[in-house]
Scaffold this active site. Structure first.
Site, mmCIF file in Angstrom:
data_model
loop_
_atom_site.group_PDB
_atom_site.id
_atom_site.type_symbol
_atom_site.label_atom_id
_atom_site.label_comp_id
_atom_site.label_asym_id
_atom_site.label_seq_id
_atom_site.Cartn_x
_atom_site.Cartn_y
_atom_site.Cartn_z
ATOM 1 N N MET A 81 0.636 -0.911 -0.020
ATOM 2 C CA MET A 81 0.115 0.437 -0.071
ATOM 3 C C MET A 81 0.822 1.480 0.043
ATOM 4 O O MET A 81 2.314 1.147 0.443
ATOM 5 C CB MET A 81 -0.750 -0.053 1.402
ATOM 6 N N HIS A 82 0.212 2.130 -0.567
ATOM 7 C CA HIS A 82 0.943 3.360 -0.335
ATOM 8 C C HIS A 82 1.457 4.380 -1.077
ATOM 9 O O HIS A 82 2.276 5.572 -0.649
ATOM 10 C CB HIS A 82 1.415 4.047 1.012
ATOM 11 N N ASP A 240 -2.266 -5.132 0.480
ATOM 12 C CA ASP A 240 -2.272 -6.190 0.692
ATOM 13 C C ASP A 240 -2.870 -6.750 2.102
ATOM 14 O O ASP A 240 -3.468 -7.629 2.152
ATOM 15 C CB ASP A 240 -0.588 -5.860 1.412
#
Length: 507
Positions: A81-82, A240
């Site tokens: 992520m991110h 995830d």
């Protein structure tokens, strides 16, 4: 027979798994790639490496399986992520992706808090501004690399860049988008207020889908390259941890999972949005439509045990090699001989600071209560117990928020340890279980693909078919009561040391 593919674009590698519709693994392939650290505290990866890994592993599982390509009904994508992926008008990657663990954006987080108060950020995005999240990275590029920002026409997350490669579609889904700090998490759509305040053009962002919705179909050239059928459906997928939740069956109220990897996560499903006003845990949309999850994070979970093993257990490493066993299995046997409480030895697992519940980058690890009675095995057990106390802190916040957990699934490397599972059962005061399937996020997004392709009527129904429970540990009354006393002292130690941590950091 119908088949489904799950792709997990991780930090160290991409793993692609082909499942039959009942959940059995037919073929699996993975490919590693590097992480780049051009400066201290920075972390970047090349999206082109992810693209190569996905196309190669897709081709390998299709070829290895021998499955008729028309029988592969759908693909789901999970990913770290991110991360910030920026494309220009020709859809070329502008710069390496700034990924989740990058810490360069401290000044941008301060800027965000000047633009809107912390309470407003929590109200809209369900979380306070954080250095690792995507919004601060966008601001950093705009401030420090203005030419790159001017060229940008599309902003995507790591897995959503792969979606573009496979389908030509610019899109994301709610679980991963929740970690960008640009989504109205309650309404499950981009926040006009946040985008206006940050002066980010909404045209840069893709459409937002639910995780099990079909977002596009395979491009003909990708199908030809991988051996797949042109028109194979690609669903939203998930970040995830949201994907891992589906892959362990955490899709109903009262269910949660604990992951003990390098870091540790306590993740609970909730059909109602629940936000911690103190920002100690993260609230995001989950991969089940119309539901959310709450997640607490321990920074130094499995890392603590690995650190101790690498630095102080060379004799155990050599003994394990002689016996032909995994060193962690040997450590588990040693630790099982030490009674609960480690003979009054406690460990604070703050090797990398702490996120939940303290949000304190300056706290550090401590052994408390060391005496001449203690052996290496006592210290190993204390490390495992200290990590468990920290994870219990996360679980206690969930209880404080009204999220009741009746059973906890255990996954990750630490979840394989019967000793660690028993500690968690005693501290959580509930059953801790594992599942037979070990593919986690890849299985989770394959399940989402099965729902999107209408093989299953819901995420919950798909999990009932594709996931099987395995081992279970329940709380032992005597140990549970003992751990409550030690946990109380554990929490007091942080408060007693908090000012000393700041003093140490300033030296």
């Amino acid at each position: 027979m119908n088949y489904l593919i799950g792709i997990d674009v991780g930090t160290s590698a991409t793993k692609t798994v082909l499942f039959e519709e009942g959940g059995r693994v037919v073929a699996s392939s993975s490919m590693e790639y590097p992480l780049y650290q051009p400066e201290n505290g920075w972390a970047e990866q090349r999206p082109e490496d992810w693209r190569e890994a996905v196309l190669k592993t897709l081709s390998q599982v299709v070829k290895e399986s021998g499955v008729i390509k028309e029988d592969i009904r759908g693909i789901g994508i999970s990913g770290q992520m991110h991360g910030l992926v920026m494309l220009d008008e020709n859809n070329e990657v502008i710069r390496p992706s700034i990924i989740w663990c990058d810490q360069r954006t401290g000044a941008e987080v301060e800027d965000m808090l000047k633009i809107m108060p912390r309470e407003a950020w929590i109200r809209i995005t369900a979380n306070p501004p954080l250095t690792g999240w995507t919004a601060a990275k966008i601001l950093w590029v705009r401030k420090n690399e203005p030419d790159h920002y001017r060229r940008c026409r599309h902003i995507l997350l790591p897995k959503d860049y792969i979606r573009y490669i496979l389908t030509g579609v610019y899109a994301t889904e709610v679980s991963d988008a929740s970690g960008m700090q640009l989504l109205d998490v309650a309404k499950r759509c981009w926040s006009e207020e946040v985008l206006h305040k940050l002066d980010i053009d909404p045209k840069l962002l893709g459409s937002v889908f639910e995780s099990c919705e079909v977002t596009g179909t395979l491009l003909p050239e990708i199908a030809a390259q991988t051996g797949l059928f042109a028109g194979t459906k690609v669903v939203g997928g998930a970040g995830d941890n949201a994907a891992a939740a589906v892959g362990t069956g955490v899709v109903r109220d009262g269910t949660a999972f604990t992951t003990i990897g390098t870091s540790g996560v306590v993740f609970a499903h909730s059909s109602q949005i629940t936000i911690d006003p103190k920002g100690r845990v993260h609230t995001c949309c989950c991969a089940v439509p119309g539901a959310w999850h709450v997640m607490g994070v321990t920074q130094g979970a499995g890392l603590s045990l690995k650190w101790f093993k690498d630095n102080f257990c060379q004799d155990y490493i050599e003994e394990a090699q002689r016996q032909g066993v995994d060193v962690y299995d040997l450590i588990n046997r040693k630790v099982a001989r030490v009674k609960a409480g480690s003979d009054k030895l406690l460990y604070l697992p703050y090797l990398m600071g702490e996120r939940t519940p303290h949000l304190d980058p300056d706290c550090r690890g401590v052994f408390f209560g060391l005496s001449a009675i203690h052996t290496k095995d006592h210290m190993l057990r204390a490390v495992m117990e200290g990590v468990s106390y920290s994870l219990s802190d996360c679980n206690d916040i969930l209880k404080e928020m009204g999220i009741k957990v009746g059973q906890m699934m255990a996954c990750g490397g630490g979840g394989k340890s019967p000793v660690w599972r028993q500690m968690l059962a005693d501290m959580y005061d509930c059953e801790v279980k594992t599942v037979e399937q070990t593919e986690g996020p890849a299985l989770g997004v394959a399940i989402l693909a099965g729902v999107g392709c209408r093989i299953y009527e819901s995420v919950e129904a798909a999990c009932d078919v594709m996931i099987t429970e395995d081992k279970s540990a329940g709380p032992e009354a005597g140990q549970a009561e003992l751990y409550k006393k030690y946990h109380s002292l554990y929490k007091k130690l942080y408060e007693d040391l908090k000012d000393s941590y700041k003093q140490l950091a300033s030296l």
